[in-house]
Design an enzyme around this catalytic site. Sequence first.
Site, PDB file in Angstrom:
ATOM      1  N   GLU A  45       0.609  -1.072  -0.031  1.00 18.81           N
ATOM      2  CA  GLU A  45      -0.097   0.143  -0.059  1.00 18.81           C
ATOM      3  C   GLU A  45       0.759   1.394   0.019  1.00 18.81           C
ATOM      4  O   GLU A  45       1.703   1.482   0.875  1.00 18.81           O
ATOM      5  CB  GLU A  45      -0.864  -0.130   1.104  1.00 18.81           C
ATOM      6  CG  GLU A  45      -1.997  -1.252   1.331  1.00 18.81           C
ATOM      7  CD  GLU A  45      -2.487  -1.093   2.375  1.00 18.81           C
ATOM      8  OE1 GLU A  45      -2.501  -0.202   3.374  1.00 18.81           O
ATOM      9  OE2 GLU A  45      -3.253  -2.261   2.991  1.00 18.81           O
ATOM     10  N   ASP A  56      -4.976   8.487  10.884  1.00 18.23           N
ATOM     11  CA  ASP A  56      -3.652   8.202  10.917  1.00 18.23           C
ATOM     12  C   ASP A  56      -2.904   8.444  12.316  1.00 18.23           C
ATOM     13  O   ASP A  56      -3.190   9.493  12.971  1.00 18.23           O
ATOM     14  CB  ASP A  56      -2.503   8.684   9.888  1.00 18.23           C
ATOM     15  CG  ASP A  56      -3.082   8.450   8.776  1.00 18.23           C
ATOM     16  OD1 ASP A  56      -3.281   7.139   8.398  1.00 18.23           O
ATOM     17  OD2 ASP A  56      -2.982   8.981   7.610  1.00 18.23           O
TER      18      ASP A  56
END
Length: 256
Positions: A45, A56
């Site tokens: 990814e 995140d």
Amino acid sequence: MNRISHKLQENKKLLSIYFTAGYPQLDDTKTILEQLEKSGVDLVEIGLPFSDPLADGPTIQASSTQALENGMTTKKLFEQLEDIRKTVSIPLIIMGYFNPMLQYGIEKFCKKCAEIGIDGLIIPDLPLEVYTEEYQAIFQQYGLQNIFLITPQTSEKRIRQIDEASEGFIYMVSSASITGAKNSFGDAQQAYFERIDQMKLQHPQIVGFGISNADTFDKATQFAKGAIIGSAFIKHLTENGTQNIHSFVDQIRKSN
């Protein structure tokens, strides 16, 4: 057949690695991809850095900030990946937030992905209904799989809707928290993994968030097809640059 679908048919637990494009150095992207494939990683990814990442954790946020400061843009990433299929054959997925893709132009973005050999996209903030009504036909036109996320809080009804709309795999977020490496999983997470397994979904699951070592990889893949490592690999890049990527992968794979 899409490379992701082909990879999912292999009789093994899959290791996926996430890294932020343009980190640690702007031009490291291609080197990292080549090293990951040589090290035996199954799919990768590629994170498209964004200034306001919702899910995140601090490690990936810091890498995104640095990558943006290094000069990484959507256009730059596509330039770096222009000839990637000459040296890298494993499935490649771009993971990023919807706004940069929208600014680039969705069809233009998908067309460029197809041209350079990207196999799928993970867009955490693109709702299922918006995707199916407005963008699914474009993704399918360019042979791109859209990977949806589920969490421990996702209802069974919603999970089955996602399963129905999916191609490839379902990204199973291990916990409701932000991304970050953990050393172990608790009972609640194990129960969640078992619950999803018992639903007998059409599409396999790959677990993300909290995978950092051989032990967490093994536990995450007890009921799932594979697992994704992000923050722990970013930390490795921070400390080692593009050196010793194979040793990082080896210590995850040592019991597999």
